[in-house]
Each structure stands twice: as C-alpha cells, then as structure tokens.
Design a protein around this motif. Sequence first.
Motif, short mmCIF file in Angstrom:
data_model
loop_
_atom_site.label_atom_id
_atom_site.label_comp_id
_atom_site.label_asym_id
_atom_site.label_seq_id
_atom_site.Cartn_x
_atom_site.Cartn_y
_atom_site.Cartn_z
N SER A 149 0.82 -1.28 0.04
CA SER A 149 -0.03 0.01 -0.11
C SER A 149 0.91 1.32 0.05
CB SER A 149 -0.96 0.12 1.24
OG SER A 149 -0.20 -0.04 2.22
N PRO A 150 0.62 2.16 -0.53
CA PRO A 150 1.19 3.53 -0.66
C PRO A 150 1.38 4.25 0.64
CG PRO A 150 -0.84 3.96 -1.72
CD PRO A 150 -0.84 2.45 -1.47
N LEU A 151 2.50 5.08 0.83
CA LEU A 151 2.53 5.71 1.92
C LEU A 151 2.83 7.21 1.42
CD1 LEU A 151 4.90 3.97 4.31
CD2 LEU A 151 2.74 4.23 4.63
N MET A 152 2.33 8.29 2.34
CA MET A 152 2.77 9.83 2.31
C MET A 152 4.15 9.92 2.00
SD MET A 152 -0.17 11.25 1.75
CE MET A 152 0.53 12.76 1.93
N PRO A 153 4.60 10.57 1.13
CA PRO A 153 6.17 10.88 1.17
C PRO A 153 6.84 11.67 2.24
CG PRO A 153 4.76 12.35 -0.41
CD PRO A 153 3.98 11.24 0.07
N SER A 158 10.42 13.49 0.38
CA SER A 158 10.93 12.92 -0.49
C SER A 158 10.20 12.74 -1.92
CB SER A 158 11.56 11.56 -0.09
OG SER A 158 12.18 10.71 -1.26
N ALA A 159 10.74 12.89 -3.34
CA ALA A 159 9.97 12.57 -4.46
C ALA A 159 9.84 11.29 -4.58
CB ALA A 159 10.81 13.46 -5.53
N LEU A 160 10.73 10.40 -3.93
CA LEU A 160 10.65 8.99 -4.42
C LEU A 160 9.05 8.22 -3.81
CD1 LEU A 160 14.21 8.07 -3.63
CD2 LEU A 160 13.26 7.98 -5.96
N PRO A 161 8.49 7.65 -4.34
CA PRO A 161 7.23 6.90 -3.77
C PRO A 161 7.82 5.98 -2.79
CG PRO A 161 7.28 6.60 -6.29
CD PRO A 161 8.67 7.34 -5.74
N THR A 177 1.02 -8.96 16.49
CA THR A 177 0.87 -9.78 15.42
C THR A 177 2.26 -10.42 15.21
OG1 THR A 177 1.09 -8.04 14.05
CG2 THR A 177 -1.10 -8.57 14.56
N PRO A 178 2.70 -11.41 16.01
CA PRO A 178 4.13 -12.16 15.73
C PRO A 178 4.34 -12.63 14.25
CG PRO A 178 2.89 -13.08 17.22
CD PRO A 178 1.88 -12.13 16.96
N ALA A 179 2.94 -13.06 13.71
CA ALA A 179 3.32 -13.78 12.43
C ALA A 179 3.50 -12.93 11.26
CB ALA A 179 2.11 -14.77 12.36
N GLN A 180 3.48 -11.67 11.50
CA GLN A 180 3.73 -10.64 10.29
C GLN A 180 4.73 -9.70 10.64
OE1 GLN A 180 0.30 -8.04 9.49
NE2 GLN A 180 -0.84 -9.36 10.85
N MET A 181 5.20 -8.98 9.64
CA MET A 181 6.09 -7.92 9.82
C MET A 181 5.84 -6.89 8.72
SD MET A 181 9.55 -9.76 8.14
CE MET A 181 10.43 -8.76 8.48
N ARG A 182 6.00 -5.46 8.94
CA ARG A 182 5.58 -4.54 8.14
C ARG A 182 6.93 -3.83 7.96
NH1 ARG A 182 1.41 -3.91 11.79
NH2 ARG A 182 -0.61 -4.39 10.89
N LEU A 183 7.33 -3.60 6.48
CA LEU A 183 8.16 -2.94 5.95
C LEU A 183 7.84 -1.51 5.30
CD1 LEU A 183 9.49 -5.75 3.77
CD2 LEU A 183 10.21 -5.52 6.31
N THR A 184 8.60 -0.57 5.66
CA THR A 184 8.64 0.57 5.04
C THR A 184 9.63 0.82 4.02
OG1 THR A 184 7.93 1.72 7.01
CG2 THR A 184 8.52 3.24 5.25
N CYS A 185 9.24 0.75 2.71
CA CYS A 185 10.12 0.69 1.40
C CYS A 185 10.12 2.08 0.55
CB CYS A 185 9.76 -0.51 0.44
SG CYS A 185 9.69 -2.11 1.23
N GLU A 186 11.17 2.31 0.14
CA GLU A 186 11.11 3.42 -0.92
C GLU A 186 11.59 2.88 -2.29
OE1 GLU A 186 12.68 7.56 0.41
OE2 GLU A 186 14.31 6.57 -0.40
N GLU A 187 10.93 3.43 -3.08
CA GLU A 187 11.27 3.09 -4.52
C GLU A 187 12.77 3.45 -4.95
OE1 GLU A 187 9.22 3.92 -8.90
OE2 GLU A 187 7.56 3.34 -7.20
N VAL A 188 13.26 2.60 -5.60
CA VAL A 188 14.75 3.03 -6.06
C VAL A 188 14.76 3.16 -7.70
CG1 VAL A 188 17.04 2.09 -6.50
CG2 VAL A 188 15.79 1.25 -4.39
N ARG A 189 15.45 4.40 -7.84
CA ARG A 189 15.41 4.88 -9.41
C ARG A 189 16.84 4.80 -9.78
NH1 ARG A 189 10.80 9.28 -9.71
NH2 ARG A 189 9.31 7.76 -9.19
#
Length: 108
Positions: free
Chosen positions: A43-47, A57-60, A96-108
């Motif tokens: 899912s998208p996050l706010m920059p 940041s300009a990167l999604p 929720t130990p069975a899952q993890m959340r990652l914050t990612c940034e698009e690489v250009r």
Amino acid sequence: MSGEFAGNLRERVDIETRLGDRDSLAGASGKYRYDGQAWVAVSPLMPGDVSRADALSALPRWQVTMRKREGVGLSTRLAWRGKYLAVRAVLSDPVTPAQMRLTCEEVR
C-alpha cells in the motif's frame, strides 16, 4: 495464520539481499543475491512522515506487509511489478508476531 491475514497477501515479490562484495577499488559492488519469493500486501505511504517532521522525498514510499521471515532488513530490496523497493524500516509488532511491516522506498 488467520484466513483474514492470508487473504490480504495478493502481490508476489522477489526478495534480494545486498552482497558484501568489493570491487578492485574497495568500493561496494552493488550486487544482490536472490533470496526467494513471498506473498505480500503493498500500500502507498505519504512521502515523508509529517508526524515526525521527516523531509519530504520525491521517491514513492510503500508499506509492505508480509509473513515474518528471518534475514529481511535494511540490506534487503524487493522486486515488485518491475520496480525495486529498498527496505528503509522493519517493524515486528508483538501483537501480531506472524507478520512484519516494511517501509520501503522506490529505487530509481
């Protein structure tokens, strides 16, 4: 795994880990090793995190939710729909130990 969590994982990503190889000038080679595939929810996050006053940041940026997996960290990138997503943060919630959340940034 609850059926509700598993039903939300609709995207397929390739997981790659950065190698520690060096080139002839002792610089990082920038090569990655394939570490498998996983089903995820993206899912998208706010920059920039406005609540923490992060710089915009300009990167999604994307939030990726996946099943807990060892070896996923800041040296990991995900290949998703022809894009590379660099992991910037990893959150494992004890509720929720069975899952993890990652914050990612698009690489250009």
